[in-house]
Design an enzyme around this catalytic site. Structure first.
Site, PDB file in Angstrom:
ATOM      1  N   LYS A  78       1.376  -1.062   0.174  1.00 20.70           N
ATOM      2  CA  LYS A  78      -0.171  -0.082   0.399  1.00 20.70           C
ATOM      3  C   LYS A  78       1.166   1.312  -0.435  1.00 20.70           C
ATOM      4  CE  LYS A  78      -4.159  -2.251   2.189  1.00 20.70           C
ATOM      5  NZ  LYS A  78      -5.011  -2.385   3.221  1.00 20.70           N
ATOM      6  N   GLN A  83      -4.971  -1.442   9.390  1.00 23.65           N
ATOM      7  CA  GLN A  83      -4.714  -3.014   9.655  1.00 23.65           C
ATOM      8  C   GLN A  83      -5.588  -3.857  10.061  1.00 23.65           C
ATOM      9  OE1 GLN A  83      -3.306  -3.139   6.238  1.00 23.65           O
ATOM     10  NE2 GLN A  83      -4.256  -5.207   6.148  1.00 23.65           N
ATOM     11  N   ASP A 111     -11.425   3.360   4.045  1.00 20.01           N
ATOM     12  CA  ASP A 111     -11.624   1.582   3.728  1.00 20.01           C
ATOM     13  C   ASP A 111     -13.053   1.715   4.245  1.00 20.01           C
ATOM     14  OD1 ASP A 111     -10.263  -0.362   3.956  1.00 20.01           O
ATOM     15  OD2 ASP A 111      -9.581  -0.718   5.911  1.00 20.01           O
TER      16      ASP A 111
END
Ligand code: NDP
Length: 297
Positions: free
Chosen positions: A54, A98, A121
């Site tokens: 990422k 994460q 997200d």
């Protein structure tokens, strides 16, 4: 083999190119550089690989990447304090924590402490509610990538029968919502579903997000259907070593389907591309700049 292979790798490269163009315009026309903060708690090897990837792709499209690596024993209070700090930082337009988090940390509490407009997200309860009521939101990256590929392949999805196998909060449920918002007739299947093969056989679109290697065989697939394989599973090779496979049995499904995403090279690359797209979208929204077309729904 008859199915068209939907090339997620090439599609993702196209999205990244578009993102890079918008980033360049934000810099030159508005003197703003989009910034993405990724928070990693602990040393889960798979998470470390994802976070590295990422970060690399974020800088490649010209955005700022900030990585926060915290010890596995980090307290909830310290993690929430970091998120507060990132929420208040004008250089940070997207925040991603994460998952999974170590078990002493409350995932829901942590995710819901992210400012919804920076929740790239799309897991914050406000974004879930907005998507559920077909309002502008941050859309979870994996289902967003699937929807982009489905729209590209089909044009309109209106009236198509879609079956989503899996009802997780990060893939299955938002996928159901996106397909419904695009006027599909949606069935959501899960571990308690009866006669799963017959349920899947009705579908014009099958999205498999189960986490069970090669679970869906070709004889569950309606001829000509589109198969989106979200699964990422590692299996042993007969000759030794391992390889990645999806949740569908690729060979037998590709022989029947009209179109199918491979694993690797299908849904996976689209997920990070959509994360970058969401960060640009978030940056435009928070700065009152017209948001780019085609990077979200
Ligand atoms: P979860 O484990 O959270 O959810 C799995 C879902 O599958 C559950 O709803 C479960 O049902 C259902 N399920 C399990 N067994 C069966 C069965 N035998 N028949 C029907 N349904 C079943 O997984 P995720 O949604 O997080 O991920 C799914 C897969 O996608 C994984 O392989 C993951 O690695 C991959 N993934 C890939 C991404 C990408 O970028 N390509 C991103 C995210 C995930 P129930 O609710 O009843 O338990």
């Amino acid at each position: 083999m008859s199915a068209k292979i939907i090339d997620g790798k090439a599609f993702a490269a196209k999205i990244r190119e578009q993102v890079a163009g918008h980033v360049a315009a934000l810099k030159s026309e508005h003197q703003i550089t989009p910034g993405l903060s990724v928070v990693l708690v602990g040393e889960d090897p798979a998470s470390q690989v994802y976070v590295r990837s990422k970060g690399k792709q974020t800088t490649e499209v010209g955005m700022n990447s900030y990585e926060h690596k915290l010890d596995a024993a980090t307290s909830e209070a310290d993690l929430l304090a970091l998120i507060d700090q990132l929420n208040a930082d004008p250089a940070v337009h997207g925040i991603l924590v994460q998952l999974p988090l170590p078990s002493h940390l409350n995932e829901d509490l942590v995710i819901n402490s992210i400012a919804p407009e920076k929740d790239v997200d799309g897991f914050h309860i406000s974004n879930v509610g907005l998507l559920g009521t077909d309002q502008k939101s941050m859309v979870p990256c994996t289902p967003l990538g699937c929807l982009m590929m489905l729209r590209d392949h089909h044009g309109s999805l209106s009236g198509l029968d879609a079956v989503v196998i899996g009802r997780s909060n990060i893939v299955g449920k938002p996928m159901v919502q996106l397909l419904l918002n695009d006027s599909c007739t949606v069935t959501v299947a899960h571990s308690r579903t009866k006669n799963l093969p017959d349920v899947v056989r009705r579908a014009d679109i099958v999205v498999a997000a189960v986490g069970r290697a090669q679970m869906v065989p070709g004889d569950w697939i309606k001829p000509g259907a589109t198969v989106m394989d979200v699964g990422i599973n590692r299996i042993d090779k007969p000759e030794g070593g391992t390889r990645l496979v999806g949740d569908v049995d690729y060979e037998s499904c590709a022989a029947v389907a009209g179109a199918i995403t491979p694993v690797p090279g299908g849904v996976g690359p689209m997920t990070i591309a959509c994360l970058l797209a969401n960060t640009v979208t978030a940056c435009c929204r928070t700065n009152g700049v017209a948001e780019p077309e085609g990077l979200t729904v």
